[in-house]
Design an enzyme around this catalytic site. Sequence first.
Site, mmCIF file in Angstrom:
data_model
loop_
_atom_site.group_PDB
_atom_site.id
_atom_site.type_symbol
_atom_site.label_atom_id
_atom_site.label_comp_id
_atom_site.label_asym_id
_atom_site.label_seq_id
_atom_site.Cartn_x
_atom_site.Cartn_y
_atom_site.Cartn_z
ATOM 1 N N HIS A 284 137.246 19.924 33.969
ATOM 2 C CA HIS A 284 136.899 18.239 33.876
ATOM 3 C C HIS A 284 136.050 17.881 35.268
ATOM 4 C CE1 HIS A 284 135.873 17.165 29.828
ATOM 5 N NE2 HIS A 284 137.219 17.380 29.473
ATOM 6 N N HIS B 135 141.316 23.739 31.076
ATOM 7 C CA HIS B 135 140.373 22.765 30.770
ATOM 8 C C HIS B 135 140.811 21.459 31.745
ATOM 9 C CE1 HIS B 135 138.927 20.691 26.920
ATOM 10 N NE2 HIS B 135 139.555 19.461 27.990
ATOM 11 N N GLU B 136 141.598 21.332 32.313
ATOM 12 C CA GLU B 136 141.421 19.814 33.022
ATOM 13 C C GLU B 136 140.282 20.061 33.951
ATOM 14 O OE1 GLU B 136 141.436 16.451 31.857
ATOM 15 O OE2 GLU B 136 142.964 17.480 29.805
ATOM 16 N N GLU C 49 132.772 17.850 28.175
ATOM 17 C CA GLU C 49 133.386 18.899 27.695
ATOM 18 C C GLU C 49 132.339 20.641 27.750
ATOM 19 O OE1 GLU C 49 136.090 18.628 25.531
ATOM 20 O OE2 GLU C 49 136.547 16.714 26.663
HETATM 21 ZN ZN ZN Z 1 138.320 17.516 28.161
#
Ligand code: ZN
Length: 501
Positions: free
Chosen positions: A269, A265-266, A295
């Site tokens: 980003h 997830h990170e 997101e």
């Molecule tokens: Zn996030």
Amino acid sequence: MQDKLNQLKKLIGRAVDMERAASVLEWDQETYMPPGGGEARADQIATLRSAFHEIFASDEAGRLLDELEKEAAGLDYDSDEASLIRVLRREHERRVRVPLELAEELARTASLAQQVWQKARANNDFKSFEPLLAKTVELKHRWAECFKPYENIYDPLLDYYEPGITYRQIDAVFSALKPPLVKLVKDITARLDVVDDTLLSQPFGAEGQMAFGREVITALGYDFERGRIDFSAHPFTIHFGRDDVRITTRIVEGIGSSALMSTVHEAGHAMYEQGTSPTLYRTWLDQGASMSVHESQSRFYENIIGRSRPFWRYWYPRLQAIFPNQLGQVDMETFYRALNRVQPSLIRVEADEVTYGLHVILRFELENDLMNGRVSVSDLPKEWNARMEAYLGVVPPNDAQGVLQDVHWSVGYIGYFPDYLLGSIFSVQLWEQMLKERPSVPAEIEAGQYGAILDWLREKIHRHGMKFTLPELSERITGGPLRWEPYMNYLQTKYGEIYGL
Ligand code: ZN
């Protein structure tokens, strides 16, 4: 004109340097700073941030923008120059429209309310938090009124976190999504025992989790020459310009999937930040467009890729090799289903892909009702519980696990929640478009090849940095506004299959 542009860039460049320096201090604070450093660190960060704010709000910035706007009429909307003037105008207005005393009162109330909220949550005592929440809502009313005209008083609050979006636009998406989503959750709830995820609660060592996480995100395209990964209490991504974008992860020994999925997830980003165009360097536009668009990138990698069968067909043997005792006897299909288990629950941050959206829709509706005076602060617990029951079929046994669970309202973040769901919705819309343009993508994922995926995201989103808003990106990339249908189809197809619906 070039002269004035250079003046504006020079001015903003200094502010950007201060903000990025504050971010380095913040990263250090969350990773390596000894506990004793806290007080001085808070002062140092506050000094840099207020200097940053002063430059953005300065008369000089306002004057340069006035002059440049007069000359910018002929510029191409998409050009770096026109975008710079447009976005910096927005950032300037945000800082000058709100009277200083109101901004200060909001900040004071937020810091007090956060402390009171913490105690209220620990003691399960909503009444003690109610007066400060009521004050926050009142102050937010006054804050919103600084941005007249608007159709709905909730609009300026939404726009603050997600530029260019309105209540009407979000409501059109969420209201249509809600009924089929509630139905899907009900259908799955009737068949919960079809999927067992106890295998994920075995002890998975931190070292193995970290090694595997690094291997996966390197393959996805996260550039360790321009980044690094460390441990922190809560995982986050932070950037000091495109060439130094760091992530952190948290290892929870008992939960085999949490570190990996949060690392992916990170990295989603971080790859966004690493992909902004070098021509935007030090202009403030050299960062992600908004919270939702960010997101959309993190959830694209975490959910659409990282929780898919093709992904695990490639990676599961590797994971088994690292954790032979835990997974040696578990087949991939069992692991895949465990990773995607659905369970209606009380707490948003622990929610799975399917139920998550309903936690967000509930908050969006309540915030709108609060701001428009249809629900009073004292009615919130009752309203919260009634909607939890209607949407998710679960009722919080107390307010600590209900209306008091999130920090957001205590610190004045009203209008922030919808972005979590908008990001998921947009991620699937992007996925649909990507498949249309490049049908070979699932086969590439299964082969462990992610270069073309990253190139596509770079071309369509990353390189633009902050130039375009979410509605603009949606138009440019998919030829239309944000749509809920691809998201719902994705959930129905994926989870209908897993749960045999
Ligand atoms: Zn996030």
